[in-house]
Write an enzyme that holds these catalytic residues in place. Structure first.
Site, PDB file in Angstrom:
ATOM      1  N   THR A  42      69.549 -14.436  13.782  1.00 23.44           N
ATOM      2  CA  THR A  42      69.414 -12.767  13.821  1.00 23.44           C
ATOM      3  C   THR A  42      70.404 -12.225  13.162  1.00 23.44           C
ATOM      4  OG1 THR A  42      70.726 -13.442  15.768  1.00 23.44           O
ATOM      5  CG2 THR A  42      68.544 -12.697  15.936  1.00 23.44           C
ATOM      6  N   LYS A  63      85.684 -10.246  18.526  1.00 28.95           N
ATOM      7  CA  LYS A  63      86.221 -10.921  17.544  1.00 28.95           C
ATOM      8  C   LYS A  63      86.745 -10.196  16.195  1.00 28.95           C
ATOM      9  CE  LYS A  63      82.341 -13.800  18.704  1.00 28.95           C
ATOM     10  NZ  LYS A  63      81.042 -14.314  18.265  1.00 28.95           N
ATOM     11  N   SER A  93      79.205 -14.539  22.314  1.00 27.17           N
ATOM     12  CA  SER A  93      78.510 -13.849  21.328  1.00 27.17           C
ATOM     13  C   SER A  93      79.181 -12.202  21.432  1.00 27.17           C
ATOM     14  CB  SER A  93      77.025 -13.725  21.673  1.00 27.17           C
ATOM     15  OG  SER A  93      76.496 -12.465  20.733  1.00 27.17           O
ATOM     16  N   ALA A  94      79.337 -11.328  20.131  1.00 24.55           N
ATOM     17  CA  ALA A  94      79.687  -9.985  20.202  1.00 24.55           C
ATOM     18  C   ALA A  94      78.704  -9.064  20.572  1.00 24.55           C
ATOM     19  CB  ALA A  94      80.195 -10.126  18.999  1.00 24.55           C
ATOM     20  N   ASP A 103      78.340 -19.496  19.473  1.00 27.08           N
ATOM     21  CA  ASP A 103      78.100 -17.893  19.010  1.00 27.08           C
ATOM     22  C   ASP A 103      76.536 -18.001  18.974  1.00 27.08           C
ATOM     23  OD1 ASP A 103      78.370 -15.602  17.577  1.00 27.08           O
ATOM     24  OD2 ASP A 103      77.952 -16.789  15.615  1.00 27.08           O
ATOM     25  N   LEU A 104      76.033 -16.838  19.049  1.00 25.62           N
ATOM     26  CA  LEU A 104      74.718 -16.709  19.011  1.00 25.62           C
ATOM     27  C   LEU A 104      74.073 -16.451  17.570  1.00 25.62           C
ATOM     28  CD1 LEU A 104      71.738 -16.411  20.669  1.00 25.62           C
ATOM     29  CD2 LEU A 104      72.192 -14.116  20.702  1.00 25.62           C
ATOM     30  N   ASP A 105      74.347 -15.109  17.104  1.00 22.32           N
ATOM     31  CA  ASP A 105      73.810 -14.753  15.624  1.00 22.32           C
ATOM     32  C   ASP A 105      74.364 -15.597  14.440  1.00 22.32           C
ATOM     33  OD1 ASP A 105      72.532 -12.488  16.902  1.00 22.32           O
ATOM     34  OD2 ASP A 105      74.207 -11.206  17.026  1.00 22.32           O
ATOM     35  N   LYS A 154      79.671  -9.831  10.137  1.00 25.53           N
ATOM     36  CA  LYS A 154      79.130 -10.924  10.855  1.00 25.53           C
ATOM     37  C   LYS A 154      80.105 -11.023  12.195  1.00 25.53           C
ATOM     38  CE  LYS A 154      76.380 -13.534   7.754  1.00 25.53           C
ATOM     39  NZ  LYS A 154      76.340 -15.103   7.062  1.00 25.53           N
ATOM     40  N   GLU A 203      80.800 -21.494  15.193  1.00 23.27           N
ATOM     41  CA  GLU A 203      80.774 -20.007  14.739  1.00 23.27           C
ATOM     42  C   GLU A 203      80.281 -19.868  13.201  1.00 23.27           C
ATOM     43  OE1 GLU A 203      81.046 -16.716  14.547  1.00 23.27           O
ATOM     44  OE2 GLU A 203      81.849 -16.321  16.667  1.00 23.27           O
ATOM     45  N   ASP A 204      79.714 -18.717  12.918  1.00 25.21           N
ATOM     46  CA  ASP A 204      79.208 -18.667  11.353  1.00 25.21           C
ATOM     47  C   ASP A 204      80.026 -17.727  10.820  1.00 25.21           C
ATOM     48  OD1 ASP A 204      78.035 -16.650  12.984  1.00 25.21           O
ATOM     49  OD2 ASP A 204      76.723 -16.054  11.162  1.00 25.21           O
TER      50      ASP A 204
END
Ligand code: B16
Ligand code: MG
Length: 227
Positions: free
Chosen positions: A19, A149, A118-119, A11-13, A47, A173-174
């Site tokens: 971010t 997601k 990433s979303a 995942d990115l953020d 998120k 994932e966060d």
């Protein structure tokens, strides 16, 4: 033979860079302009959720805000994105979260592929700002999926593009929605954050600094009979 994963899907953020905090601040600014407020606890459910789904959840806080047309909602979402773009303008390689580049390097050394799940529509631009694009074998962002997601599509799209079976994938994932998506895809989920939101992760660490490649592999191998 001991099972080894073939790809890590990041995942990115909130995983590669923080971010997630900028999304929170940008939504908060828009919400204040609409006369509503929400806290970090509420923000947890935003998120990993797409831009429009996030707006819908925020507008649902106040029943009198249910009258917006889809055109007006598009404008509100665009306004939030403008605030967000201002906040991320200064993003650079120093904003890579602790432990992440070491983990990417460990992936490379072990010949385990690297994908993004990433979303965010802004994901490729942010990866570029961080100087990390070169590590990635495949990028999935919001433009490549129909269902965000917690639907597994973000993660299965990455695996399918690389020709890798889902049980051979590790997802990081966060967000609660993201961990749910990884689990639904029948992949091994690494949650990064608080047990209060991420207790459904196969393996949970409190922050990215605690991510150690060998440890993730060990946990994956312990759980792999599930797959
Ligand atoms: P954008 P991730 C997600 O990214 C964020 O967690 C979520 O808060 C955001 O609404 C979503 O991207 C859409 O982002 O507005 O930039 O398209 O965590 O899946 O990398
Ligand atoms: Mg995230």
């Amino acid at each position: 033979m001991t099972k080894f994963p073939k790809v890590f899907i990041y995942d990115l953020d909130g995983v590669i860079t923080d971010t997630a905090e900028f999304h929170f601040l940008a939504w908060q600014k828009l919400a204040e302009e609409l006369g509503i407020s929400f806290d970090r606890q509420f923000n947890e459910q935003l998120k990993g959720i797409s831009r429009m789904d996030s707006l819908d959840r925020i507008l649902a806080i106040d029943p009198s805000l249910q009258t917006y047309s889809s055109e007006e909602k598009e404008k509100l979402a665009t306004r939030k994105n403008e605030y967000y773009l201002e906040l991320i303008e200064a993003v650079n390689p120093s904003h890579i979260l602790p432990g992440i580049e070491a983990l990417l390097l460990a992936n490379k050394e072990a010949n385990v592929k690297i994908a993004l799940g990433s979303a965010s529509k802004n994901a490729p631009a942010i990866l570029d700002k961080l100087g990390l694009t070169g590590y990635f074998d495949y990028l999935v962002d919001a433009s490549k999926v129909e269902k965000g997601k917690p639907d597994p599509e973000t993660f299965t799209t990455a695996a399918d593009a690389l020709g890798i079976a889902y049980p051979d994938c590790v997802g990081l994932e966060d967000s609660a929605a993201g961990v749910e998506a990884i689990n639904k895809a029948n992949m091994f989920s690494v949650g990064i954050g608080d047990a209060a939101h991420l207790s459904h992760a196969d393996y949970l660490v409190t922050d990215t600094a605690a991510l150690v490649f060998e440890e993730i592999i060990g946990q994956y191998q312990k759980k792999s009979p599930r797959f």
